[in-house]
Design an enzyme around this catalytic site. Structure first.
Site, PDB file in Angstrom:
ATOM      1  N   GLU A   1      -0.191  -1.223   5.589  1.00  7.55           N
ATOM      2  CA  GLU A   1       0.801  -0.761   6.574  1.00  7.55           C
ATOM      3  C   GLU A   1       0.562   0.692   6.941  1.00  7.55           C
ATOM      4  O   GLU A   1       0.756   1.102   8.074  1.00  7.55           O
ATOM      5  CB  GLU A   1       2.216  -0.940   6.016  1.00  7.55           C
ATOM      6  CG  GLU A   1       3.313  -0.722   7.053  1.00  7.55           C
ATOM      7  CD  GLU A   1       3.750   0.729   7.202  1.00  7.55           C
ATOM      8  OE1 GLU A   1       4.301   1.071   8.269  1.00  7.55           O
ATOM      9  OE2 GLU A   1       3.525   1.532   6.272  1.00  7.55           O
TER      10      GLU A   1
ATOM     11  N   ASP B   1       0.831  -1.207   0.000  1.00  6.52           N
ATOM     12  CA  ASP B   1       0.000   0.000   0.000  1.00  6.52           C
ATOM     13  C   ASP B   1       0.867   1.261   0.000  1.00  6.52           C
ATOM     14  O   ASP B   1       2.018   1.242   0.438  1.00  6.52           O
ATOM     15  CB  ASP B   1      -0.977   0.005   1.191  1.00  6.52           C
ATOM     16  CG  ASP B   1      -0.285  -0.042   2.543  1.00  6.52           C
ATOM     17  OD1 ASP B   1       0.675  -0.829   2.694  1.00  6.52           O
ATOM     18  OD2 ASP B   1      -0.680   0.717   3.449  1.00  6.52           O
TER      19      ASP B   1
HETATM   20 ZN   LIG Z   1       6.431   2.262   4.628  1.00  5.30          ZN
END
Ligand SMILES: [Zn+2]
Length: 409
Positions: A159, A94
């Site tokens: 994340e 991401d």
């Molecule tokens: Zn990162």
């Protein structure tokens, strides 16, 4: 054997550019950033792994009804070594939004290459880690090399917005995945010379503090209770926390706990009203060893003084609270092997350090695992014109490759 792999890696400039180009063209934005998650990017990576004969691959799907496909993908790929002991490389697919497009010199979703530099959203955070891992995997398979340790790649979702649909989901569903003697490397933080090995994090406490007074007309302030004056007094008291939680630790930069008033919400729109509500926020980064509950208590004590002095009421809310309990010993196996590999590949002397908090390593460390965070990179995550060096994508791959063959204790 590992020399053959290192030579292979040195030749992979074109592959670095290809992987970065394809990933950058698939914006993996989290639903809270208005995106559809990581599916497109993960599907590309799954097909790349297949085309390159990397067959021990599984995809975990964390259910998430906010995205059209209904899940957030995390890919786990393994290249078997002589031993089942695994060197895990954890990267995240991401990315964060581009921010103001006008600040970019070229389209953020179209890779631009200029000499050693690649530009685009995600090229450093965290595609560099993914590319380095994939390069090593391909190098092993193409050259029929079996390393000492198994190489494990985890390409995880979510994340940037908390890891709930990423590494946290994986750890919960597959608690047996990480063995106690596995080596875990998270290439998601670093510095330009590649010397910083992150082994510890401060705890994070973001508090929202609402100061409630009584609104009245600006010409008759005595009829109200001015929440701005009280909030201002409170904000100035916050620095007293530095004197209470005053331990220092040179592993960290800065070596102290920090307590910083940051955001202040707007109160009244006009000048001739005495405000009755003021809301501000404090960003606390606290050295390991202090209990967040003690921080909350001391903040409240300061607030009680303000209540006494101004007659306001005050409420407190955690916007974020991450108690950092464990740090990775600087002399543990993964740090020692990483240290040797960095010296060999980059010819620099690494230094274990602590940071202000916020990597996925904290979750794993709390499970009792040793995790080193490291990469050689220009720290420019989340900014416009994000860039990554081709030489670092390759160099980091060589560090990973070197660790795979390091049997010294
Ligand atoms: Zn990162």
């Amino acid at each position: 054997m590992s020399e053959q792999l290192l030579t292979f890696l040195d030749d992979q400039r074109d592959l670095v550019i290809e992987l970065q180009k394809e990933m950058t063209a698939r914006p993996a934005l989290c639903p809270t950033s208005g995106g559809q998650g990581e599916k497109d990017k993960a599907d590309y990576l799954l097909s790349w792994l297949k085309e390159n004969n990397i067959t021990d691959v599984e995809e975990m799907r964390a259910p998430d009804s906010r995205v059209n496909c209904g899940y957030r993908p995390t890919i786990i790929a393994r290249i078997p070594g002589k031993s089942e002991k695994t060197l895990w490389i954890i990267g995240h697919t991401d990315v964060v939004p581009t921010g103001d497009h006008d600040l970019w010199e070229s389209d953020p979703w179209t890779l631009r290459v200029d000499g050693d530099f690649m530009y685009g959203r995600g090229v450093e955070d965290n595609q560099q880690a993914i590319v380095s891992g994939l390069l090593v995997a391909k190098g092993l398979v193409d050259n029929n090399i079996t390393p000492e340790y198994t190489l494990g790649l985890i390409l995880t979702a979510d994340e940037e917005t908390g890891s709930k649909y990423g590494l946290e989901y994986v750890a919960k569903e597959r608690p047996e995945l990480f063995k106690k003697d596995d080596l875990i490397l998270v290439p998601d933080i670093g510095d330009a010379d590649g010397t910083m090995i992150e082994v510890a994090e401060k705890s994070i406490l973001w508090q929202k503090i609402s100061v409630v007074g009584k609104q009245c007309h600006g010409s008759t302030p005595n009829e109200g209770i001015n929440s701005l004056e009280a909030a201002a007094a409170f904000i100035l008291k916050i620095k007293k926390l530095h004197g209470i939680f005053d331990r220092t630790d040179d592993l960290f930069d800065p070596p102290i706990s920090t307590f910083t008033p940051t955001k202040k919400e707007a109160n009244v729109p006009n000048i001739n009203t005495v405000p009755g509500l003021d809301v501000f926020y404090v960003d606390c980064r606290i050295l390991p060893g202090y209990d967040l509950e003690d921080i909350r208590k001391e903040i409240k004590k300061l607030g009680d003084e303000v209540i006494q002095e101004y007659g306001v009421t005050i409420t407190y809310e955690d916007d974020q609270a991450n108690q950092s309990t464990s740090q990775t010993p600087a002399d543990c196996e993964v740090v020692t092997k990483l240290d040797r590999a960095i010296k060999k590949v980059y010819n620099v002397t690494p230094q274990p350090k602590g940071v202000g908090g916020g990597t996925v390593a904290a979750h794993l460390r709390d499970e009792g695992l040793n995790v080193a965070c490291w990469s050689k990179l220009i720290p420019n995550a989340h900014v416009p014109n994000e860039k990554s060096r081709i030489s670092c994508n390759i160099g980091d791959a060589k560090v990973i490759a070197t660790m795979l063959f390091d049997t010294t204790n």
